[in-house]
Structures are given as C-alpha cells and as structure tokens.
Design a protein around this motif. Structure first.
Motif, PDB file in Angstrom:
ATOM      1  N   GLY A   1      -0.074  -9.120  14.990  1.00  0.00           N
ATOM      2  CA  GLY A   1       1.165  -9.725  15.459  1.00  0.00           C
ATOM      3  C   GLY A   1       0.915 -10.891  16.391  1.00  0.00           C
ATOM      4  O   GLY A   1      -0.036 -10.874  17.187  1.00  0.00           O
ATOM      5  N   TYR A   2       1.772 -11.904  16.267  1.00  0.00           N
ATOM      6  CA  TYR A   2       1.707 -13.088  17.118  1.00  0.00           C
ATOM      7  C   TYR A   2       3.128 -13.478  17.466  1.00  0.00           C
ATOM      8  O   TYR A   2       3.850 -14.002  16.613  1.00  0.00           O
ATOM      9  CB  TYR A   2       0.989 -14.244  16.397  1.00  0.00           C
ATOM     10  CG  TYR A   2      -0.389 -13.837  15.927  1.00  0.00           C
ATOM     11  CD1 TYR A   2      -1.464 -13.830  16.805  1.00  0.00           C
ATOM     12  CD2 TYR A   2      -0.590 -13.403  14.618  1.00  0.00           C
ATOM     13  CE1 TYR A   2      -2.719 -13.424  16.389  1.00  0.00           C
ATOM     14  CE2 TYR A   2      -1.843 -13.000  14.196  1.00  0.00           C
ATOM     15  CZ  TYR A   2      -2.898 -13.009  15.086  1.00  0.00           C
ATOM     16  OH  TYR A   2      -4.136 -12.598  14.679  1.00  0.00           O
ATOM     17  N   GLY A   3       3.545 -13.206  18.689  1.00  0.00           N
ATOM     18  CA  GLY A   3       4.924 -13.479  19.081  1.00  0.00           C
ATOM     19  C   GLY A   3       5.862 -12.630  18.243  1.00  0.00           C
ATOM     20  O   GLY A   3       5.674 -11.432  18.099  1.00  0.00           O
ATOM     21  N   GLY A   4       6.852 -13.260  17.634  1.00  0.00           N
ATOM     22  CA  GLY A   4       7.806 -12.528  16.807  1.00  0.00           C
ATOM     23  C   GLY A   4       7.366 -12.354  15.367  1.00  0.00           C
ATOM     24  O   GLY A   4       8.068 -11.738  14.568  1.00  0.00           O
ATOM     25  N   SER A   5       6.183 -12.893  15.026  1.00  0.00           N
ATOM     26  CA  SER A   5       5.685 -12.826  13.654  1.00  0.00           C
ATOM     27  C   SER A   5       4.540 -11.828  13.527  1.00  0.00           C
ATOM     28  O   SER A   5       3.745 -11.647  14.452  1.00  0.00           O
ATOM     29  CB  SER A   5       5.170 -14.193  13.204  1.00  0.00           C
ATOM     30  OG  SER A   5       6.203 -15.137  13.199  1.00  0.00           O
ATOM     31  N   VAL A   6       4.471 -11.215  12.348  1.00  0.00           N
ATOM     32  CA  VAL A   6       3.394 -10.280  12.024  1.00  0.00           C
ATOM     33  C   VAL A   6       2.837 -10.657  10.666  1.00  0.00           C
ATOM     34  O   VAL A   6       3.592 -11.003   9.752  1.00  0.00           O
ATOM     35  CB  VAL A   6       3.907  -8.814  12.002  1.00  0.00           C
ATOM     36  CG1 VAL A   6       2.822  -7.854  11.551  1.00  0.00           C
ATOM     37  CG2 VAL A   6       4.456  -8.412  13.363  1.00  0.00           C
ATOM     38  N   PHE A   7       1.507 -10.579  10.534  1.00  0.00           N
ATOM     39  CA  PHE A   7       0.856 -10.741   9.235  1.00  0.00           C
ATOM     40  C   PHE A   7       0.324  -9.386   8.834  1.00  0.00           C
ATOM     41  O   PHE A   7      -0.478  -8.790   9.559  1.00  0.00           O
ATOM     42  CB  PHE A   7      -0.304 -11.745   9.326  1.00  0.00           C
ATOM     43  CG  PHE A   7       0.117 -13.133   9.713  1.00  0.00           C
ATOM     44  CD1 PHE A   7       0.835 -13.920   8.825  1.00  0.00           C
ATOM     45  CD2 PHE A   7      -0.201 -13.645  10.955  1.00  0.00           C
ATOM     46  CE1 PHE A   7       1.232 -15.204   9.184  1.00  0.00           C
ATOM     47  CE2 PHE A   7       0.181 -14.925  11.316  1.00  0.00           C
ATOM     48  CZ  PHE A   7       0.906 -15.704  10.439  1.00  0.00           C
ATOM     49  N   SER A   8       0.775  -8.882   7.685  1.00  0.00           N
ATOM     50  CA  SER A   8       0.260  -7.630   7.144  1.00  0.00           C
ATOM     51  C   SER A   8      -0.683  -7.954   5.993  1.00  0.00           C
ATOM     52  O   SER A   8      -0.349  -8.763   5.123  1.00  0.00           O
ATOM     53  CB  SER A   8       1.397  -6.720   6.665  1.00  0.00           C
ATOM     54  OG  SER A   8       2.112  -6.204   7.770  1.00  0.00           O
ATOM     55  N   PHE A   9      -1.850  -7.315   6.009  1.00  0.00           N
ATOM     56  CA  PHE A   9      -2.903  -7.578   5.041  1.00  0.00           C
ATOM     57  C   PHE A   9      -3.005  -6.417   4.053  1.00  0.00           C
ATOM     58  O   PHE A   9      -2.985  -5.245   4.458  1.00  0.00           O
ATOM     59  CB  PHE A   9      -4.246  -7.765   5.758  1.00  0.00           C
ATOM     60  CG  PHE A   9      -4.283  -8.998   6.617  1.00  0.00           C
ATOM     61  CD1 PHE A   9      -4.956 -10.126   6.181  1.00  0.00           C
ATOM     62  CD2 PHE A   9      -3.678  -9.016   7.862  1.00  0.00           C
ATOM     63  CE1 PHE A   9      -4.995 -11.277   6.976  1.00  0.00           C
ATOM     64  CE2 PHE A   9      -3.709 -10.154   8.660  1.00  0.00           C
ATOM     65  CZ  PHE A   9      -4.379 -11.284   8.207  1.00  0.00           C
ATOM     66  N   PHE A  10      -3.140  -6.759   2.783  1.00  0.00           N
ATOM     67  CA  PHE A  10      -3.246  -5.775   1.702  1.00  0.00           C
ATOM     68  C   PHE A  10      -4.478  -6.102   0.877  1.00  0.00           C
ATOM     69  O   PHE A  10      -4.771  -7.278   0.635  1.00  0.00           O
ATOM     70  CB  PHE A  10      -1.998  -5.838   0.804  1.00  0.00           C
ATOM     71  CG  PHE A  10      -0.722  -5.488   1.510  1.00  0.00           C
ATOM     72  CD1 PHE A  10      -0.164  -4.226   1.388  1.00  0.00           C
ATOM     73  CD2 PHE A  10      -0.073  -6.430   2.299  1.00  0.00           C
ATOM     74  CE1 PHE A  10       1.016  -3.903   2.043  1.00  0.00           C
ATOM     75  CE2 PHE A  10       1.108  -6.116   2.960  1.00  0.00           C
ATOM     76  CZ  PHE A  10       1.657  -4.854   2.828  1.00  0.00           C
ATOM     77  N   GLU A  11      -5.189  -5.046   0.422  1.00  0.00           N
ATOM     78  CA  GLU A  11      -6.388  -5.234  -0.365  1.00  0.00           C
ATOM     79  C   GLU A  11      -6.393  -4.311  -1.568  1.00  0.00           C
ATOM     80  O   GLU A  11      -5.695  -3.294  -1.590  1.00  0.00           O
ATOM     81  CB  GLU A  11      -7.633  -4.959   0.486  1.00  0.00           C
ATOM     82  CG  GLU A  11      -7.811  -5.952   1.612  1.00  0.00           C
ATOM     83  CD  GLU A  11      -9.064  -5.719   2.435  1.00  0.00           C
ATOM     84  OE1 GLU A  11      -9.656  -4.614   2.321  1.00  0.00           O
ATOM     85  OE2 GLU A  11      -9.463  -6.637   3.159  1.00  0.00           O
ATOM     86  N   ILE A  12      -7.226  -4.649  -2.549  1.00  0.00           N
ATOM     87  CA  ILE A  12      -7.323  -3.850  -3.768  1.00  0.00           C
ATOM     88  C   ILE A  12      -7.855  -2.460  -3.486  1.00  0.00           C
ATOM     89  O   ILE A  12      -7.333  -1.477  -3.971  1.00  0.00           O
ATOM     90  CB  ILE A  12      -8.214  -4.573  -4.816  1.00  0.00           C
ATOM     91  CG1 ILE A  12      -7.537  -5.867  -5.271  1.00  0.00           C
ATOM     92  CG2 ILE A  12      -8.485  -3.668  -6.011  1.00  0.00           C
ATOM     93  CD1 ILE A  12      -8.395  -6.750  -6.141  1.00  0.00           C
ATOM     94  N   GLY A  13      -8.921  -2.370  -2.682  1.00  0.00           N
ATOM     95  CA  GLY A  13      -9.653  -1.115  -2.464  1.00  0.00           C
ATOM     96  C   GLY A  13      -8.931  -0.010  -1.811  1.00  0.00           C
ATOM     97  O   GLY A  13      -7.896   0.189  -1.443  1.00  0.00           O
TER      98      GLY A  13
END
Length: 179
Positions: free
Chosen positions: A167-179
């Motif tokens: 998360g950065y301020g009001g934004s979030v990055f969610s990461f998804f992977e194959i494994g």
C-alpha cells in the motif's frame, strides 16, 4: 503526471481533463517500479496495461526500455491520447480499444507483466473477474505477475493466485502469480 526514470525521466505529460481517469500517483508509481525493477529486466519483457487510462504506467515501462507494450481501454479519448503520446515520444506502445473483460475473454496475448488499474469503485465480483480471466486464459508467461491497483478499502487477498499487497497512501497494488 511525470515519468520517474529512464530515457524520458522528468518529462511531464499533461492529459486532457475530459478523460475519465485517475492516474497512479508519482509516489505509488515509483514504489511499484522499485519492486518490478528487482524482478525483471525491462528490455526483456512484454507488458499488458489494462484499464490503461492516460497510459501513465505504459510510458514508465517504455522509458525504462520495454519494447513490447499493449494498452487496453474502452474509452476512445484515452486510446487516442495514448496513441498521440506514444507517437510524440516514439514509444513502442500499441493500443486496443475494447472493454477489458471482453478483451480478456478472447485474447491469447501473453505477457510477463499484466497491470490492471480498474475504477476503484468496482465491486468485489468485478475485481475477482480480472485474475479469473487472466489465469483461466493463460495470459501470463511463466514467472509473470498480474498487478491490480485498487483502493485501500478493497481487499483482494481471498482471490485465487493472490501473492501479496503493498500500500502507498490511498492506493494498493495486489500481486498475483501462477504458482
């Protein structure tokens, strides 16, 4: 918005105020690219930018040397702006004007990084459909990642293939992977 690093570092890009967008903030973008920089060589990857809006994320990839970038957005004004900007800076960005979900259902375009920045007011079902279609249609290359930007009020940790969030301020990055 400005380009953080690379060939076009510090260049400002001003999008028309009429575009229906919410560009990723410079602080969040810089943090995201610090993560990506530790995972990939920019000149060796293919990028798919979904809900591309102004093209902000794609310009950053292009500035850092990525040669294969595809932007998808359903808004004609956004696609036109991305095309004009890419042409002005001679960036290797191609665009597709399409509803992202329809594109994901029919596409066989594989990428190392798929970045999605849908409207923050999407329902949980709409957010869930993004990784569902990406993984169902094998759109990520081996060792690739899907990154979904969303509001800090949205939690995607219960979705299949979820790995982690930052998360950065009001934004979030969610990461998804194959494994």
């Amino acid at each position: 918005m400005r380009i953080i690093s690379g060939l076009y570092k510090s260049r400002k890009i001003v999008a028309p105020k009429t575009l229906p967008v919410r560009p990723t903030t410079d602080m969040a973008k810089e943090s995201l690219f610090n993560i990506i920089n530790n995972l990939f060589y920019f000149d060796d990857i293919t990028v798919l930018d979904l809900f591309a809006g102004t093209g902000n994320i794609s310009y950053e990839f292009a500035s850092r040397g990525t040669q294969n970038i595809t932007c998808v957005d359903q808004d004609y004004g956004c696609v036109k702006f991305i095309n004009q900007t890419a042409e002005t800076f001679k960036m290797p960005i191609s665009t597709i004007k399409s509803d992202v979900f329809k594109f994901l259902e029919k596409s066989n375009l594989q990428a190392n990084i798929i970045f999605a920045d849908p409207p923050y007011n999407f329902s949980e079902e709409q957010f869930a459909k993004i990784p569902e279609l990406v993984f169902q249609n094998n759109l990520l290359l081996e060792d690739g990642i899907l990154i979904i930007e969303h509001s800090k009020h949205t939690n995607l940790s219960n979705l299949n293939h979820y790995d982690y969030s930052k998360g950065y301020g009001g934004s979030v990055f969610s990461f998804f992977e194959i494994g």
